[in-house]
Design an enzyme around this catalytic site. Structure first.
Site, PDB file in Angstrom:
ATOM      1  CE  LYS A   1      -4.437   0.981   0.063  1.00 41.76           C
ATOM      2  NZ  LYS A   1      -5.568   0.228  -0.471  1.00 41.76           N
TER       3      LYS A   1
ATOM      4  CG  ASP B   1      -7.377   3.259  -0.962  1.00 43.35           C
ATOM      5  OD1 ASP B   1      -7.907   2.151  -0.916  1.00 43.35           O
ATOM      6  OD2 ASP B   1      -7.395   4.038   0.014  1.00 43.35           O
TER       7      ASP B   1
HETATM    8  P1  NDP Z   1     -13.009   7.615  -2.873  1.00 44.02           P
HETATM    9  O1  NDP Z   1     -11.940   8.613  -2.657  1.00 44.02           O
HETATM   10  O2  NDP Z   1     -13.546   7.418  -4.234  1.00 44.02           O
HETATM   11  O3  NDP Z   1     -14.245   7.914  -1.900  1.00 44.02           O
HETATM   12  C1  NDP Z   1     -14.085   7.959  -0.527  1.00 44.02           C
HETATM   13  C2  NDP Z   1     -15.404   8.331   0.110  1.00 44.02           C
HETATM   14  O4  NDP Z   1     -15.292   8.161   1.512  1.00 44.02           O
HETATM   15  C3  NDP Z   1     -15.813   9.774  -0.122  1.00 44.02           C
HETATM   16  O5  NDP Z   1     -17.208   9.868  -0.133  1.00 44.02           O
HETATM   17  C4  NDP Z   1     -15.211  10.471   1.099  1.00 44.02           C
HETATM   18  O6  NDP Z   1     -15.857  11.684   1.457  1.00 44.02           O
HETATM   19  C5  NDP Z   1     -15.445   9.430   2.172  1.00 44.02           C
HETATM   20  N1  NDP Z   1     -14.421   9.569   3.210  1.00 44.02           N
HETATM   21  C6  NDP Z   1     -13.075   9.502   3.050  1.00 44.02           C
HETATM   22  N2  NDP Z   1     -12.450   9.721   4.219  1.00 44.02           N
HETATM   23  C7  NDP Z   1     -13.424   9.931   5.120  1.00 44.02           C
HETATM   24  C8  NDP Z   1     -13.418  10.208   6.503  1.00 44.02           C
HETATM   25  N3  NDP Z   1     -12.273  10.307   7.194  1.00 44.02           N
HETATM   26  N4  NDP Z   1     -14.619  10.349   7.120  1.00 44.02           N
HETATM   27  C9  NDP Z   1     -15.785  10.248   6.419  1.00 44.02           C
HETATM   28  N5  NDP Z   1     -15.844   9.996   5.116  1.00 44.02           N
HETATM   29  C10 NDP Z   1     -14.684   9.831   4.469  1.00 44.02           C
HETATM   30  O7  NDP Z   1     -12.419   6.233  -2.293  1.00 44.02           O
HETATM   31  P2  NDP Z   1     -12.894   4.741  -2.583  1.00 44.02           P
HETATM   32  O8  NDP Z   1     -14.352   4.686  -2.791  1.00 44.02           O
HETATM   33  O9  NDP Z   1     -11.983   4.185  -3.595  1.00 44.02           O
HETATM   34  O10 NDP Z   1     -12.510   4.037  -1.201  1.00 44.02           O
HETATM   35  C11 NDP Z   1     -13.424   3.926  -0.110  1.00 44.02           C
HETATM   36  C12 NDP Z   1     -12.974   2.810   0.823  1.00 44.02           C
HETATM   37  O11 NDP Z   1     -12.925   1.561   0.088  1.00 44.02           O
HETATM   38  C13 NDP Z   1     -11.578   2.966   1.429  1.00 44.02           C
HETATM   39  O12 NDP Z   1     -11.571   2.389   2.718  1.00 44.02           O
HETATM   40  C14 NDP Z   1     -10.702   2.123   0.505  1.00 44.02           C
HETATM   41  O13 NDP Z   1      -9.506   1.703   1.118  1.00 44.02           O
HETATM   42  C15 NDP Z   1     -11.647   0.961   0.228  1.00 44.02           C
HETATM   43  N6  NDP Z   1     -11.347   0.168  -0.955  1.00 44.02           N
HETATM   44  C16 NDP Z   1     -11.302   0.759  -2.197  1.00 44.02           C
HETATM   45  C17 NDP Z   1     -11.047  -0.014  -3.308  1.00 44.02           C
HETATM   46  C18 NDP Z   1     -11.109   0.553  -4.679  1.00 44.02           C
HETATM   47  O14 NDP Z   1     -11.075  -0.241  -5.630  1.00 44.02           O
HETATM   48  N7  NDP Z   1     -11.220   1.860  -4.861  1.00 44.02           N
HETATM   49  C19 NDP Z   1     -10.726  -1.449  -3.183  1.00 44.02           C
HETATM   50  C20 NDP Z   1     -10.901  -1.986  -1.854  1.00 44.02           C
HETATM   51  C21 NDP Z   1     -11.184  -1.178  -0.788  1.00 44.02           C
HETATM   52  P3  NDP Z   1     -15.110  13.094   1.231  1.00 44.02           P
HETATM   53  O15 NDP Z   1     -15.239  13.354  -0.246  1.00 44.02           O
HETATM   54  O16 NDP Z   1     -15.836  14.048   2.069  1.00 44.02           O
HETATM   55  O17 NDP Z   1     -13.680  12.897   1.658  1.00 44.02           O
END
Ligand code: NDP
Length: 455
Positions: free
Chosen positions: A135, A175
């Site tokens: 990561k 991510d």
């Molecule tokens: P994105 O950046 O596309 O979206 C993240 C979302 O989560 C946004 O809506 C963001 O809101 C919110 N968010 C982020 N940090 C916080 C926080 N501290 N508190 C509240 N809301 C938060 O990321 P992904 O959708 O790609 O990833 C989401 C999760 O899924 C993560 O845990 C990631 O590790 C996991 N994941 C992702 C994969 C992928 O293929 N993308 C694969 C496997 C797991 P805001 O815009 O306000 O920050």
């Protein structure tokens, strides 16, 4: 450094194991949390299968192979210089090249990346594809930055990272904060520096080596996993009221697949609040959210305003009546109280799209209530599995159709579910998916590491 070794007469206890981890890795609470969740499942298994702890295996598996830390300097549009921290944690490559995403978010630090890299080892193992765990990322905050600032930052980040990665060495992906736009800029810079067009990063655009279904894969896979869990109780997704948190990549495609399979999506959120639509979010509304988040980089409150929906400022979705929950935002978004609220409000199943969204006290609440609970390392493995399929297509210089990739993704999620059931069955016939995912993921890595010797 104290080394805990397995002896025939003495079992390894969780407390001394975790004391050792804390002492060797001070001030890394997220990493401790991830190791503890894993060790609670794996140590009893290892104590019954003592060969798996030979040659200091448990100490070696909890120490990253390599931690790369570097400076990322870039200039904003006002010509002000900024310095960010950049990292790549190459945790374990026993079964294949390092593989795992890059996160750009102000909360990124070594503890967060070590927890994510550690979980990635077992997740990647569960996919059955040959991928090690890694990561990386930066404490850079993409929010509010111009397009050119984002590009300059990505280029500067890759100007150092490129030395450490390669299609057979380490293959990053996206991510939080790293979507298709950032992957494009990162890949462009890598290509310029190395003068070669290889599958060195996944999540690429379809025009330059990406795989169909990769953007959808994590969300779709999480829903497929839930579908498999529900089948064990003779239930389906049809009509189920679902809470989804986040509104990024994972949340959007979780919502899309839920709608396709006849479920009702009640919520989406971001770090400022939650939108609640009691009647269920429609396809048209989801299209609006996708455009808002992916193209206009807006806030979820604008979605509430546009459709006159309830906006719960600074609240998470977990206090709403529901059948199922799909935490898809970030780590530790469900604590003990949130988990209890979900149970009290009728939740019968949780599938984690995010990594470690439930803290260890929250997990205990789900386990005590005996609901269907799938940890992220199993439920969200569809993303990295499809990245593995992107790597295969890049190597073959070939592209599978959308149907072909989705069929493979679906099969992989069914296989992961079956593995969790095999290793997670309790004496009373119920399934502990946390135990199943941790042990199934671990056994393959342990066998490979033992075969490869102490290296
Ligand atoms: P994105 O950046 O596309 O979206 C993240 C979302 O989560 C946004 O809506 C963001 O809101 C919110 N968010 C982020 N940090 C916080 C926080 N501290 N508190 C509240 N809301 C938060 O990321 P992904 O959708 O790609 O990833 C989401 C999760 O899924 C993560 O845990 C990631 O590790 C996991 N994941 C992702 C994969 C992928 O293929 N993308 C694969 C496997 C797991 P805001 O815009 O306000 O920050």
């Amino acid at each position: 450094m104290a080394i805990l070794t397995k002896s025939k007469s003495k079992t390894i206890d969780l407390k001394s194991f975790m004391d050792n981890i804390r002492q060797r890795n001070p001030n890394e609470p997220e990493f401790h949390q991830a190791v503890e969740e894993w060790a609670e499942c794996v140590l009893p298994y290892v104590n019954e299968n003592s060969k798996l702890a030979d040659f200091g295996l448990l100490e070696r598996i909890t120490e990253p192979d390599r931690v790369i830390s570097f400076k990322v300097t870039w200039m904003d549009d006002q010509e002000k210089v900024h310095v960010n921290k950049g990292y790549r944690v190459q945790f374990n490559n026993a079964i294949g090249p390092y593989k795992g995403g890059l996160r750009f978010h102000p909360t990124v630090n070594l503890s967060v990346l070590k927890f994510l890299g550690f979980e990635q080892i077992f997740k990647n193992s569960l996919t059955t594809l040959p991928m090690g765990g890694a990561k990386g990322g930066s404490d850079f905050d993409p929010k509010g930055k111009s397009e050119t600032e984002i590009m300059r930052f990505c280029q500067s980040f890759m100007a150092e990272l490129y030395r450490h990665i390669g299609p057979d060495k380490d293959v990053p992906a996206g991510d939080i904060g790293v979507g298709s736009r950032e992957v494009g800029y990162l890949y462009g810079m890598y290509k310029k520096l190395e003068n070669e067009h290889t599958g060195v990063i996944t999540g690429k655009g379809i025009e330059y080596g990406g795989s169909l279904i990769r953007p959808e894969a994590t969300g779709y896979g999480t829903v497929y996993f839930m579908e498999e869990m529900l089948k064990t109780k003779d239930k389906s997704l049809k009509g189920m009221r679902c809470l989804v948190s986040g509104s990024g990549n994972v949340a959007q495609f979780t919502a899309e697949k839920l709608l396709e399979l006849g479920a009702k999506v009640l919520t989406l959120s971001d770090s400022d609040g939650t939108v609640y639509c009691k009647k269920g979010i429609t396809r048209e509304m989801l299209d609006y959210v996708m455009d808002l988040k992916n193209n206009r980089r807006g806030r979820i409150s604008e979605f509430a305003e546009k459709y006159d929906l309830l906006y719960l400022k600074d609240e998470k979705p977990w206090n709403i009546d529901c059948d199922l929950a799909f935490p898809s935002a970030t780590q530790n978004e469900i604590n003990e109280k949130d988990a209890q609220a979900l149970i009290d409000n009728g939740c019968i199943g949780v599938a984690e799209g995010a990594n470690m969204p439930t803290d260890n006290d929250g997990i205990k609440v789900f386990q005590k209530a005996k609901i269907l609970y799938a940890p992220g390392k199993a439920a969200n493995a569809g993303g990295v599995a499809t990245s593995g399929l992107e790597m295969s297509q890049n190597s073959l210089r070939f592209s599978w159709t959308r149907e072909e990739v989705e069929k493979r993704l679906h099969q992989i999620m069914c296989d992961i579910h079956a593995k969790c059931v095999e290793y997670g069955k309790n004496k009373d016939g119920s399934v502990d998916y946390v135990k199943g995912a941790n042990i199934a993921g671990f056994v393959k890595i342990a066998k490979a590491m033992l075969a490869e010797g102490v290296v």
